[in-house]
Design a protein around this motif. Sequence first.
Motif, PDB file in Angstrom:
ATOM      1  N   MET B   1      12.994  24.178  36.892  1.00 38.04           N
ATOM      2  CA  MET B   1      13.426  22.956  37.565  1.00 38.04           C
ATOM      3  C   MET B   1      13.649  21.826  36.567  1.00 38.04           C
ATOM      4  SD  MET B   1      11.439  23.161  41.103  1.00 38.04           S
ATOM      5  CE  MET B   1      10.850  21.523  41.399  1.00 38.04           C
ATOM      6  N   LEU B   2      12.762  21.787  35.559  1.00 36.68           N
ATOM      7  CA  LEU B   2      12.939  20.779  34.512  1.00 36.68           C
ATOM      8  C   LEU B   2      14.241  21.049  33.763  1.00 36.68           C
ATOM      9  CD1 LEU B   2      11.449  18.365  33.285  1.00 36.68           C
ATOM     10  CD2 LEU B   2      10.600  19.914  31.517  1.00 36.68           C
ATOM     11  N   ALA B   3      14.537  22.328  33.536  1.00 30.16           N
ATOM     12  CA  ALA B   3      15.767  22.686  32.831  1.00 30.16           C
ATOM     13  C   ALA B   3      16.985  22.207  33.604  1.00 30.16           C
ATOM     14  CB  ALA B   3      15.839  24.207  32.644  1.00 30.16           C
ATOM     15  N   LEU B   4      16.921  22.374  34.935  1.00 27.32           N
ATOM     16  CA  LEU B   4      18.031  21.955  35.784  1.00 27.32           C
ATOM     17  C   LEU B   4      18.183  20.433  35.759  1.00 27.32           C
ATOM     18  CD1 LEU B   4      20.161  22.790  37.827  1.00 27.32           C
ATOM     19  CD2 LEU B   4      18.433  22.693  39.602  1.00 27.32           C
ATOM     20  N   PHE B   5      17.040  19.750  35.807  1.00 28.82           N
ATOM     21  CA  PHE B   5      17.037  18.290  35.792  1.00 28.82           C
ATOM     22  C   PHE B   5      17.647  17.751  34.496  1.00 28.82           C
ATOM     23  CE2 PHE B   5      14.591  14.473  34.511  1.00 28.82           C
ATOM     24  CZ  PHE B   5      15.070  13.594  35.470  1.00 28.82           C
ATOM     25  N   THR B   6      17.198  18.280  33.372  1.00 32.25           N
ATOM     26  CA  THR B   6      17.717  17.778  32.095  1.00 32.25           C
ATOM     27  C   THR B   6      19.191  18.164  31.913  1.00 32.25           C
ATOM     28  OG1 THR B   6      16.744  19.724  31.074  1.00 32.25           O
ATOM     29  CG2 THR B   6      15.559  17.670  30.819  1.00 32.25           C
ATOM     30  N   ARG B   7      19.565  19.344  32.406  1.00 26.25           N
ATOM     31  CA  ARG B   7      20.974  19.729  32.306  1.00 26.25           C
ATOM     32  C   ARG B   7      21.858  18.778  33.105  1.00 26.25           C
ATOM     33  NH1 ARG B   7      24.545  23.608  35.755  1.00 26.25           N
ATOM     34  NH2 ARG B   7      23.804  21.951  37.111  1.00 26.25           N
ATOM     35  N   ASP B   8      21.404  18.424  34.330  1.00 26.52           N
ATOM     36  CA  ASP B   8      22.190  17.511  35.155  1.00 26.52           C
ATOM     37  C   ASP B   8      22.335  16.146  34.493  1.00 26.52           C
ATOM     38  OD1 ASP B   8      22.671  19.385  37.030  1.00 26.52           O
ATOM     39  OD2 ASP B   8      21.994  18.166  38.737  1.00 26.52           O
ATOM     40  N   LEU B   9      21.257  15.686  33.845  1.00 23.52           N
ATOM     41  CA  LEU B   9      21.329  14.405  33.125  1.00 23.52           C
ATOM     42  C   LEU B   9      22.366  14.506  32.011  1.00 23.52           C
ATOM     43  CD1 LEU B   9      17.689  13.068  32.694  1.00 23.52           C
ATOM     44  CD2 LEU B   9      19.380  12.562  34.445  1.00 23.52           C
ATOM     45  N   LYS B  10      22.286  15.610  31.252  1.00 28.97           N
ATOM     46  CA  LYS B  10      23.200  15.820  30.129  1.00 28.97           C
ATOM     47  C   LYS B  10      24.649  15.820  30.625  1.00 28.97           C
ATOM     48  CE  LYS B  10      21.122  18.605  26.825  1.00 28.97           C
ATOM     49  NZ  LYS B  10      20.761  19.975  26.440  1.00 28.97           N
ATOM     50  N   LEU B  11      24.876  16.548  31.711  1.00 34.26           N
ATOM     51  CA  LEU B  11      26.243  16.636  32.258  1.00 34.26           C
ATOM     52  C   LEU B  11      26.726  15.261  32.702  1.00 34.26           C
ATOM     53  CD1 LEU B  11      26.129  19.928  34.330  1.00 34.26           C
ATOM     54  CD2 LEU B  11      27.406  19.494  32.233  1.00 34.26           C
ATOM     55  N   ALA B  12      25.838  14.483  33.337  1.00 32.75           N
ATOM     56  CA  ALA B  12      26.244  13.167  33.826  1.00 32.75           C
ATOM     57  C   ALA B  12      26.626  12.259  32.665  1.00 32.75           C
ATOM     58  CB  ALA B  12      25.118  12.540  34.635  1.00 32.75           C
ATOM     59  N   PHE B  13      25.866  12.342  31.550  1.00 32.13           N
ATOM     60  CA  PHE B  13      26.178  11.492  30.404  1.00 32.13           C
ATOM     61  C   PHE B  13      27.467  11.947  29.723  1.00 32.13           C
ATOM     62  CE2 PHE B  13      21.658  10.340  30.623  1.00 32.13           C
ATOM     63  CZ  PHE B  13      21.806   8.972  30.597  1.00 32.13           C
ATOM     64  N   ARG B  14      27.653  13.270  29.614  1.00 28.12           N
ATOM     65  CA  ARG B  14      28.808  13.778  28.873  1.00 28.12           C
ATOM     66  C   ARG B  14      30.113  13.561  29.615  1.00 28.12           C
ATOM     67  NH1 ARG B  14      26.583  18.852  25.790  1.00 28.12           N
ATOM     68  NH2 ARG B  14      25.026  17.707  24.626  1.00 28.12           N
ATOM     69  N   SER B  15      30.099  13.806  30.944  1.00 33.35           N
ATOM     70  CA  SER B  15      31.379  13.690  31.637  1.00 33.35           C
ATOM     71  C   SER B  15      31.660  12.244  32.007  1.00 33.35           C
ATOM     72  CB  SER B  15      31.384  14.578  32.874  1.00 33.35           C
ATOM     73  OG  SER B  15      30.320  14.236  33.724  1.00 33.35           O
ATOM     74  N   GLY B  16      30.630  11.390  31.940  1.00 30.67           N
ATOM     75  CA  GLY B  16      30.863   9.968  32.162  1.00 30.67           C
ATOM     76  C   GLY B  16      31.188   9.607  33.589  1.00 30.67           C
ATOM     77  N   GLY B  17      31.503  10.589  34.390  1.00 30.73           N
ATOM     78  CA  GLY B  17      31.963  10.330  35.755  1.00 30.73           C
ATOM     79  C   GLY B  17      30.999   9.559  36.615  1.00 30.73           C
ATOM     80  N   GLY B  18      29.915  10.201  37.023  1.00 31.72           N
ATOM     81  CA  GLY B  18      29.005   9.583  37.970  1.00 31.72           C
ATOM     82  C   GLY B  18      28.345   8.331  37.438  1.00 31.72           C
ATOM     83  N   PHE B  19      27.987   8.379  36.182  1.00 31.24           N
ATOM     84  CA  PHE B  19      27.131   7.374  35.608  1.00 31.24           C
ATOM     85  C   PHE B  19      27.789   5.997  35.537  1.00 31.24           C
ATOM     86  CE2 PHE B  19      24.850   5.715  31.761  1.00 31.24           C
ATOM     87  CZ  PHE B  19      23.648   5.542  32.418  1.00 31.24           C
ATOM     88  N   GLY B  20      28.898   5.903  34.798  1.00 31.41           N
ATOM     89  CA  GLY B  20      29.534   4.606  34.603  1.00 31.41           C
ATOM     90  C   GLY B  20      30.281   4.127  35.835  1.00 31.41           C
ATOM     91  N   LEU B  21      30.879   5.071  36.568  1.00 36.17           N
ATOM     92  CA  LEU B  21      31.719   4.705  37.707  1.00 36.17           C
ATOM     93  C   LEU B  21      30.953   3.930  38.764  1.00 36.17           C
ATOM     94  CD1 LEU B  21      34.060   7.730  38.449  1.00 36.17           C
ATOM     95  CD2 LEU B  21      34.667   5.431  37.733  1.00 36.17           C
TER      96      LEU B  21
END
Lengths: 206, 218, 240
Positions: B1-21
Amino acid sequence: MTIKATNICCSRGPRQVLQDVCFSLTSGDCLILRGPNGVGKSTLLRVLAGLSQQSSGTLELDHEEIAYSGHLDAVKFQLTIAENLSFWAGVYGTDTTAQVIAHFGLNDLADRYAANLSAGQKRRLGLARMTLSNRKIWLMDEPTTSLDAEHTGLIAQSISDHCFAGGIAVLSTHLDLDIPSAKTLDLLQFIPTKDTNTSIFLQGSF
Amino acid sequence: MLALFTRDLKLAFRSGGGFGLALAFFLIVVMFVPFGVGSDLTLLARIAPGILWIGALLACLLSLDRIFQLDHEDGTLDVLATSPLPLSGITAAKATAHWVTTGLPLTLAAIPLGYLLNLPEPAYIWLFASLAIGTPALSFIGAFGAAVTVGIKRGGLLLSLLVLPLYIPTLIFGAVSVTKSVDGLNPLPSLILLAGLTLFSVVLMPFASALALKANLN
Amino acid sequence: MSFWEYANPVKFMGLSGRLIPVLSVLTALCLAVGILWGFFGTPDDYKQGSTVKIIFLHVPSAMIAINAWIMMMITSLVWLIRRHHVSALAAKAAAPIGLTMTLIALGTGAIWGKPMWGTYWAWDPRLTSFMILAVFYLGYIALWNAIEDTDVAADLTSILCMVGSVFALLSRYAVNFWNQGLHQGASLSLDKEEHVDNAFYFPLLVCIAGFVLLFVILVLIRTRTEIRLRRAASLQARNT
């Protein structure tokens, strides 16, 4: 380690696609599902994986031992190969990422983003995920799509190794794979005949 | 579950979509309010709590469909569902990651945006507290909506229609606590109710989401 | 003979087919008597004049609006636990009726509210709750329409109905809280029981009975339609 399927019927939407599928497998067996497109190979694999429910019949297998790979790669483009694999290692609670990367010859690619991989490399990544999971039952939907002879050979080799080590594999493919322990199951024989549709809405008259 | 959580954070930062928008959207909503109602500072001060809460809520809504949609499209969700992780754990990890990348930044951004809307001095601490306590509920309730609509192509509008009514209690308790602090009343009761609602959502919604996901994978 | 046997489409079609004519007559009778008695057989209110008579549409429709959702909640739960298709289809059939009743309640309330409070709409907790109920109905219906696989749609709408029920209840309390919070003690009272006299009470009961019967036959008819649609879809799937 066994899989035993007895009289499995499954349907896709309102439509019954397979009827009374029976087979049993033990450690070391590999089962190749055959049949034309739409016959229900993917549906059966999803039922085996526990993603879908069979409409009737009994299925005995240990869900804790399943590694599933669908016709999609489940690869995240924004992550590198190493990151993709260490994520799955975290999910499956294993720590053999480094060995698996080396075993599949992905060392040179490890820090590349998965977005830049070819179809064959992505499949190899998927195969690496199956190995990484350290689970005994492999369920693979069309693992050989869009692969050249070399990569197809690699897939066959990995599945053979897996079965030789006591695992079980069930896969669907249109190619002839060089897997010594493979049995084939032609799903055409399980196509339901017209008057056996068991939908509750077709019974009686009103 | 921690792996999934950190992966989702990583994806959010890399794709920029959810985070900045979401942050940009929040800023634009707040900026539009004076355009719509005029720049009278006393009027703005009076409606600021509601605007900030509604703005944060809508900005949160914007990124909900990404929680499961992307993983569904590339087959990851199927593999996750057959993995050792329970579906409820998967949704909890993903909702938490959504909160960290959306709810938390929105909470922090609300303070300077509150200044732009002339939010009265004593209300800032309550604005911060109510958003910090309330936004997890938004993420967990939203994850349920995302789980229900994951199999529907272009389900974004439907997702809003399903989730917004579920957001009503959160919005009311959150906005009322800030409004009360502006009016010099005790905001604590509504804040406690909000905390109760968040606890309820965080504990129970993952199970409802898991049921919905299971039905969708079928 | 167990109650659950009526979850079988054939049994259900047989029973409902026999019930509908009887119930239709009863419904027409109750509605005709209730509404005629209510509109022409009761005195005008000393304060509200004849406006008060809209109560004979307003109260029954509002009751059905809420109880339709409760019925959907129960049938959804039956589907989730016992997988009876008829139950899920009954929930689907009830939703548009519930929505219509909610809109009738809101509409008649607005017409009544204008002469009474001088406004068609006020953000009173009860009015607001009904508007929220209408939105829940909309979401539920939209979800049914958005999913092609009917069993998946039944699952998801049932889950939504359960979760929605909890949040609708929470919203009801939150709305009460919000209204007190913003305008202390300034809310309008909608409590009808205070001004209902016996002269109004009995025709109102007949009207309520008429609306309940109307709801039941509408749900039966719509469920029958849904069952026939499912049969048609199954036949189509079998023959292709």
